[in-house]
Design a protein around this motif. Structure first.
Motif, PDB file in Angstrom:
ATOM      1  N   PHE A   1      -8.635  -4.949 -10.112  1.00  0.00           N
ATOM      2  CA  PHE A   1      -7.765  -4.328  -9.123  1.00  0.00           C
ATOM      3  C   PHE A   1      -6.483  -5.141  -9.026  1.00  0.00           C
ATOM      4  O   PHE A   1      -6.446  -6.325  -9.385  1.00  0.00           O
ATOM      5  CB  PHE A   1      -8.445  -4.218  -7.752  1.00  0.00           C
ATOM      6  CG  PHE A   1      -8.707  -5.540  -7.072  1.00  0.00           C
ATOM      7  CD1 PHE A   1      -7.839  -6.026  -6.098  1.00  0.00           C
ATOM      8  CD2 PHE A   1      -9.823  -6.309  -7.393  1.00  0.00           C
ATOM      9  CE1 PHE A   1      -8.077  -7.228  -5.460  1.00  0.00           C
ATOM     10  CE2 PHE A   1     -10.061  -7.525  -6.770  1.00  0.00           C
ATOM     11  CZ  PHE A   1      -9.190  -7.987  -5.798  1.00  0.00           C
ATOM     12  N   GLY A   2      -5.408  -4.506  -8.545  1.00  0.00           N
ATOM     13  CA  GLY A   2      -4.114  -5.168  -8.492  1.00  0.00           C
ATOM     14  C   GLY A   2      -3.438  -5.150  -7.138  1.00  0.00           C
ATOM     15  O   GLY A   2      -2.451  -5.845  -6.927  1.00  0.00           O
ATOM     16  N   ILE A   3      -3.929  -4.347  -6.189  1.00  0.00           N
ATOM     17  CA  ILE A   3      -3.302  -4.216  -4.877  1.00  0.00           C
ATOM     18  C   ILE A   3      -4.269  -4.717  -3.814  1.00  0.00           C
ATOM     19  O   ILE A   3      -5.414  -4.232  -3.740  1.00  0.00           O
ATOM     20  CB  ILE A   3      -2.895  -2.763  -4.591  1.00  0.00           C
ATOM     21  CG1 ILE A   3      -1.865  -2.296  -5.625  1.00  0.00           C
ATOM     22  CG2 ILE A   3      -2.330  -2.624  -3.182  1.00  0.00           C
ATOM     23  CD1 ILE A   3      -1.492  -0.836  -5.501  1.00  0.00           C
ATOM     24  N   THR A   4      -3.831  -5.678  -3.002  1.00  0.00           N
ATOM     25  CA  THR A   4      -4.701  -6.211  -1.953  1.00  0.00           C
ATOM     26  C   THR A   4      -4.488  -5.517  -0.617  1.00  0.00           C
ATOM     27  O   THR A   4      -5.435  -5.252   0.113  1.00  0.00           O
ATOM     28  CB  THR A   4      -4.474  -7.721  -1.780  1.00  0.00           C
ATOM     29  OG1 THR A   4      -3.082  -7.951  -1.495  1.00  0.00           O
ATOM     30  CG2 THR A   4      -4.853  -8.463  -3.046  1.00  0.00           C
ATOM     31  N   LYS A   5      -3.220  -5.214  -0.301  1.00  0.00           N
ATOM     32  CA  LYS A   5      -2.952  -4.485   0.940  1.00  0.00           C
ATOM     33  C   LYS A   5      -1.563  -3.865   0.876  1.00  0.00           C
ATOM     34  O   LYS A   5      -0.720  -4.253   0.057  1.00  0.00           O
ATOM     35  CB  LYS A   5      -3.075  -5.388   2.165  1.00  0.00           C
ATOM     36  CG  LYS A   5      -2.003  -6.454   2.260  1.00  0.00           C
ATOM     37  CD  LYS A   5      -2.136  -7.236   3.571  1.00  0.00           C
ATOM     38  CE  LYS A   5      -1.050  -8.309   3.696  1.00  0.00           C
ATOM     39  NZ  LYS A   5      -1.124  -9.051   4.982  1.00  0.00           N
ATOM     40  N   VAL A   6      -1.334  -2.888   1.752  1.00  0.00           N
ATOM     41  CA  VAL A   6      -0.039  -2.220   1.870  1.00  0.00           C
ATOM     42  C   VAL A   6       0.327  -2.187   3.347  1.00  0.00           C
ATOM     43  O   VAL A   6      -0.499  -1.823   4.190  1.00  0.00           O
ATOM     44  CB  VAL A   6      -0.079  -0.787   1.298  1.00  0.00           C
ATOM     45  CG1 VAL A   6       1.290  -0.127   1.438  1.00  0.00           C
ATOM     46  CG2 VAL A   6      -0.515  -0.804  -0.157  1.00  0.00           C
ATOM     47  N   THR A   7       1.560  -2.586   3.644  1.00  0.00           N
ATOM     48  CA  THR A   7       2.023  -2.583   5.028  1.00  0.00           C
ATOM     49  C   THR A   7       3.318  -1.798   5.138  1.00  0.00           C
ATOM     50  O   THR A   7       4.048  -1.610   4.155  1.00  0.00           O
ATOM     51  CB  THR A   7       2.264  -4.019   5.539  1.00  0.00           C
ATOM     52  OG1 THR A   7       3.315  -4.617   4.766  1.00  0.00           O
ATOM     53  CG2 THR A   7       1.013  -4.855   5.427  1.00  0.00           C
ATOM     54  N   THR A   8       3.599  -1.331   6.328  1.00  0.00           N
ATOM     55  CA  THR A   8       4.885  -0.685   6.594  1.00  0.00           C
ATOM     56  C   THR A   8       5.945  -1.760   6.813  1.00  0.00           C
ATOM     57  O   THR A   8       5.645  -2.958   6.872  1.00  0.00           O
ATOM     58  CB  THR A   8       4.797   0.212   7.835  1.00  0.00           C
ATOM     59  OG1 THR A   8       4.527  -0.618   8.979  1.00  0.00           O
ATOM     60  CG2 THR A   8       3.681   1.240   7.678  1.00  0.00           C
ATOM     61  N   ALA A   9       7.188  -1.322   6.929  1.00  0.00           N
ATOM     62  CA  ALA A   9       8.274  -2.281   7.186  1.00  0.00           C
ATOM     63  C   ALA A   9       8.081  -3.001   8.506  1.00  0.00           C
ATOM     64  O   ALA A   9       8.573  -4.117   8.698  1.00  0.00           O
ATOM     65  CB  ALA A   9       9.613  -1.557   7.164  1.00  0.00           C
ATOM     66  N   ASP A  10       7.321  -2.398   9.429  1.00  0.00           N
ATOM     67  CA  ASP A  10       7.062  -3.007  10.735  1.00  0.00           C
ATOM     68  C   ASP A  10       5.861  -3.948  10.711  1.00  0.00           C
ATOM     69  O   ASP A  10       5.515  -4.537  11.734  1.00  0.00           O
ATOM     70  CB  ASP A  10       6.823  -1.923  11.789  1.00  0.00           C
ATOM     71  CG  ASP A  10       8.050  -1.036  11.982  1.00  0.00           C
ATOM     72  OD1 ASP A  10       9.176  -1.542  11.768  1.00  0.00           O
ATOM     73  OD2 ASP A  10       7.875   0.147  12.310  1.00  0.00           O
ATOM     74  N   GLY A  11       5.198  -4.066   9.556  1.00  0.00           N
ATOM     75  CA  GLY A  11       4.058  -4.966   9.446  1.00  0.00           C
ATOM     76  C   GLY A  11       2.713  -4.324   9.681  1.00  0.00           C
ATOM     77  O   GLY A  11       1.681  -5.002   9.640  1.00  0.00           O
ATOM     78  N   GLU A  12       2.659  -3.018   9.906  1.00  0.00           N
ATOM     79  CA  GLU A  12       1.388  -2.333  10.139  1.00  0.00           C
ATOM     80  C   GLU A  12       0.654  -2.152   8.807  1.00  0.00           C
ATOM     81  O   GLU A  12       1.206  -1.645   7.833  1.00  0.00           O
ATOM     82  CB  GLU A  12       1.621  -0.969  10.785  1.00  0.00           C
ATOM     83  CG  GLU A  12       0.330  -0.186  11.020  1.00  0.00           C
ATOM     84  CD  GLU A  12       0.601   1.223  11.497  1.00  0.00           C
ATOM     85  OE1 GLU A  12      -0.377   1.990  11.639  1.00  0.00           O
ATOM     86  OE2 GLU A  12       1.788   1.568  11.690  1.00  0.00           O
ATOM     87  N   THR A  13      -0.596  -2.568   8.766  1.00  0.00           N
ATOM     88  CA  THR A  13      -1.391  -2.439   7.544  1.00  0.00           C
ATOM     89  C   THR A  13      -1.930  -1.014   7.435  1.00  0.00           C
ATOM     90  O   THR A  13      -2.652  -0.545   8.321  1.00  0.00           O
ATOM     91  CB  THR A  13      -2.562  -3.439   7.547  1.00  0.00           C
ATOM     92  OG1 THR A  13      -2.043  -4.780   7.619  1.00  0.00           O
ATOM     93  CG2 THR A  13      -3.394  -3.288   6.287  1.00  0.00           C
ATOM     94  N   ILE A  14      -1.570  -0.347   6.366  1.00  0.00           N
ATOM     95  CA  ILE A  14      -2.039   1.035   6.171  1.00  0.00           C
ATOM     96  C   ILE A  14      -3.051   1.128   5.031  1.00  0.00           C
ATOM     97  O   ILE A  14      -3.645   2.185   4.807  1.00  0.00           O
ATOM     98  CB  ILE A  14      -0.860   1.988   5.900  1.00  0.00           C
ATOM     99  CG1 ILE A  14      -0.015   1.504   4.731  1.00  0.00           C
ATOM    100  CG2 ILE A  14      -0.004   2.127   7.133  1.00  0.00           C
ATOM    101  CD1 ILE A  14       1.130   2.446   4.379  1.00  0.00           C
TER     102      ILE A  14
END
Length: 736
Positions: A506-519
């Motif tokens: 796998f290559g992606i651990t997490k994704v966040t918005t510009a405001d820092g919210e983890t989606i």
């Protein structure tokens, strides 16, 4: 009077005959009253009903469609609002330590109004994307009908039907999912756009918003990125190149594949000529003469982002807001991987590298020697033969079937179904152990093992360890004739490093918005045990020996390393895959055109690139010794004498009267030799001579004892007892 009366009578008769003929015709036609012809056939009645109800349904559908289009048109923003909005998404990609490694997103040039856009650009786009753009009302019934027919006769997906208006609707309001629901909404929105805007406005929006690859949105951005000048100065050849990009921006990008871009542009020019936009002389313009903007070098991490970011379509809900993607990439390791491939790959060849952590996280990925020159990812997409590195699966299957690294095998010429493999050295070593056969990659032994355990079993083992490509079951498959992906092979070796437990890259651990919210946050995949511990330990033993003393000596880095080389016929491919301190790395080298590379062998350049990278990759990790101690299951252990004869107290005996004597109750008879115990000397042993019962080279108990114990008379010259493993027993049965 008589003559007149006759004339009147004749007229009456003629009238009567006419009435009869009329009745007959009415009866046959079904229109006469009271005749059988008044009844209609069932087919005609149903046909009338179908036409009636079909027309009614079409009317209701048209009414419903008109209402839907009307509501959609009312909800669509104004032309100037659409012109001011940017629908593309900005993506900031970070390494595992949070370092920013690349920012991907929209690149917009100047907005060009309809009259400012060169006619050749507008004509090129209409010719290649929507030849009936000026006559349809949002979707093209002719193209739609053709696509429906094609879906029943060939490709089942719904595609290839979108008009320019539909593409605009999709780019502004929808996603790229190829589903029936999305296509229906796209059609409704397209008709709403046609209802609300003029053709000129639609084409202006489209040409200023469509994606042309390389982060460029709109023709002005594309023109500046590819040709270093604004779109108002586009030539016919340049317009054809840009128009050809819409179908597949990555594949036809002139900065990625010039030949593909030129070929696609020629198709566009031909279509423009056929539709009367340009003359034959203009269609024959020299596209090769177009001067492309020189691109600045880009870090090879783009190979990784090209592989990882498309997964966001699956991982995330539909969103256009800016996001930050946290990845598994280690910046230092990526730089080391890039340097090792560039410095060790032979001239004229390409190289690729994939490195996985013990949990499957991708630490580094290099898909080629130069991303700007070619963005084709050979680490994840190229399917090439792995050569002898494929023997991993042959020996895994053999170990699971009962072999151990110390078992003796024979390196001798062999022929299987007309196929006669030969060793790279051209010689045969005779009797050797399994460990040596693997370390020196002896082909004849691999062929014998594959034949014994079954080529289908080897293929099944490869599938179990994550090989996703097609696998041949011909005998030559044991030498790596099936094409694989480097990522899959690296994953398989990582599973051995993990003691036989599955590993999911796998290559992606997490994704966040510009405001820092983890989606999105990665959750570790469920693992499964692929082989028992003793099989993984035995395989690690073989792999370590291959590096210590075998064909992989160039991969040594001053700490324990386990791995395997691979070289295909005529030196077309070179492979090395191995692991150390929890990091598994695979390296491939070869030419894209599959031509031979002089001197290319898995034990040379690929192994050297592996070592150069791994010295850096493991420098901050503790040295880990491999667990190669075999904890064999009971069925595979060497049985001792008690395995054959058991404890004397467990024997059942029959006395002279035929009575059953239970175990442990039988008394020793005078003069009878007791059952020998290991390490204990029996009375009279020192008087026995070799060759006599109980002697140094004789049997452990007397014939008299054995005959009474087994109830059978022994042959006059009993054969010497021999310990046979299940695998050896199977081999002897095959020889018989």
């Amino acid at each position: 009077m008589k003559r007149g009366s006759r004339r009147v009578a004749g007229e009456r008769h003629a009238a009567e005959q006419a009435r009869k003929q009329s009745r007959k015709r009415g009866g046959r036609g079904g229109g006469g009253r009271g005749g059988r012809g008044g009844d209609q056939s069932p087919v005609k009645r149903w046909a009338k009903k179908i036409v009636l109800w079909g027309g009614l349904a079409a009317l209701v559908g048209a009414l419903f469609l008109a209402v839907a289009v009307g509501f959609a048109a009312r909800s669509i923003p104004s032309f100037y609002q659409l012109r001011a909005t940017q629908n593309a998404q900005t993506i900031l990609v970070r390494a595992r330590d949070g370092t920013e490694i690349v920012e991907l997103g929209p690149s917009f040039g100047e907005w060009l109004e309809y009259n400012e856009i060169p006619s050749t650009m507008k004509n090129a786009m209409v010719a290649v994307e929507d030849r009936r753009f000026y006559s349809h009302f949002g979707f093209d019934p002719i193209r739609l009908t053709g696509a429906v027919v094609e879906s029943f006769t060939g490709d089942k997906r719904i595609g290839g039907t979108s008009t320019i208006t539909q593409q605009l609707a999709r780019n502004i309001f929808l996603n790229n999912n190829r589903t029936l629901d999305r296509k229906l909404r796209e059609a409704v929105l397209a008709m709403a756009l046609e209802w609300k805007f003029s053709k000129e406005q639609i084409l202006e929006l489209y040409l200023n918003k469509v994606y042309f690859g390389g982060g460029a949105y709109g023709i002005d951005s594309a023109s500046r990125n590819f040709f270093s000048h604004p779109a108002t100065e586009l030539s016919t050849a340049e317009a054809a190149i840009i128009a050809g990009l819409v179908k597949a921006p990555s594949s036809y990008s002139p900065t990625a594949d010039v030949d593909a871009a030129v070929g696609r542009a020629r198709v566009v020019l031909q279509l423009m000529q056929e539709q009367g936009y340009i003359s034959p002389a203009e269609a024959n313009v020299d596209v090769d003469a177009v001067k492309l903007k020189k691109s600045k070098g880009e870090n090879s991490v783009r190979y990784f982002t090209d592989w990882a970011l498309p997964q966001l379509d699956i991982l995330l809900p539909e969103t256009f807001e800016p996001i930050e993607v946290w990845t598994t990439i280690d910046v230092g390791m990526q730089q080391a991987a890039t340097a090792s491939i560039k410095s060790n790959t032979p001239d004229g060849a390409q190289g690729a590298l994939v490195s996985l952590d013990r949990d499957g996280a991708i630490l580094a990925m290099v898909g080629g020697t130069d991303y700007v020159q070619t963005n084709y990812n050979r680490a994840t997409n190229a399917m090439r033969q792995p050569g002898s590195s494929w023997k991993l699966f042959v020996y895994l299957a053999a170990l699971e079937a009962g072999y151990t690294p110390d078992d003796r095998v024979v390196d001798t010429p062999v022929t299987i179904n007309g196929w006669s493999p030969r060793n790279n050295s051209g010689r045969n070593a005779g009797e050797i152990d399994l460990r040596t056969a693997f370390a020196y990659s002896i082909n004849t032994v691999a062929a014998q093992l594959g034949n014994e355990v079954g080529f289908g079993t080897v293929a099944s083992m490869a599938r179990r360890f994550g090989i996703t490509t097609s696998i041949s079951t011909y005998p030559s498959m044991v030498l790596g004739s099936s094409e694989v992906r480097l990522l899959d092979m690296t994953r398989a070796f990582a599973a051995v490093s993990a003691k036989g437990t599955s590993v999911e890259p796998f290559g992606i651990t997490k994704v966040t918005t510009a405001d820092g919210e983890t989606i999105y946050e990665h959750k570790r995949s469920r693992t499964s045990k692929l082989v028992p511990d003793y099989v993984a330990a035995g395989m690690t033993d073989l792999l370590q020996t291959a590096v210590n003393t075998g064909t992989g000596r160039a991969a040594q880095i001053g700490r324990p390393v386990a791995g395997k080389t691979g070289t295909t016929s005529s030196n077309k491919d070179g492979y090395f895959v191995g692991f150390s301190s929890g990091i598994t790395t695979g390296v491939w080298m070869g030419r894209d055109d599959n031509k031979r590379v002089p001197g290319l062998q898995g034990g040379r350049a690929p192994a050297q690139a592996f070592a150069a990278y791994m010295r850096y990759a493991v420098k901050d990790r503790p040295v880990e010794k491999f667990d190669t101690e075999l904890q064999l299951p009971e069925w595979q252990l060497e049985p001792d004498d008690e395995y054959f004869f058991g404890d004397p107290d467990d024997y059942y005996f029959i006395d002279e009267q035929g009575n059953l004597i239970e175990p442990g109750r039988r008394e020793q008879q005078p003069g009878e030799v007791p059952f020998p115990v290991e390490g204990e000397q029996l009375p009279g042993d020192r008087l026995r001579q070799p060759g006599q019962p109980g002697g140094e080279s004789g049997q452990a108990a007397s014939d008299d004892f054995l005959e009474r114990a087994t109830g059978q008379q022994l042959p006059s010259e009993p054969p010497m007892p021999r310990t046979i493993r299940p695998s050896e027993r199977a081999r002897e049965q095959r020889r018989e």
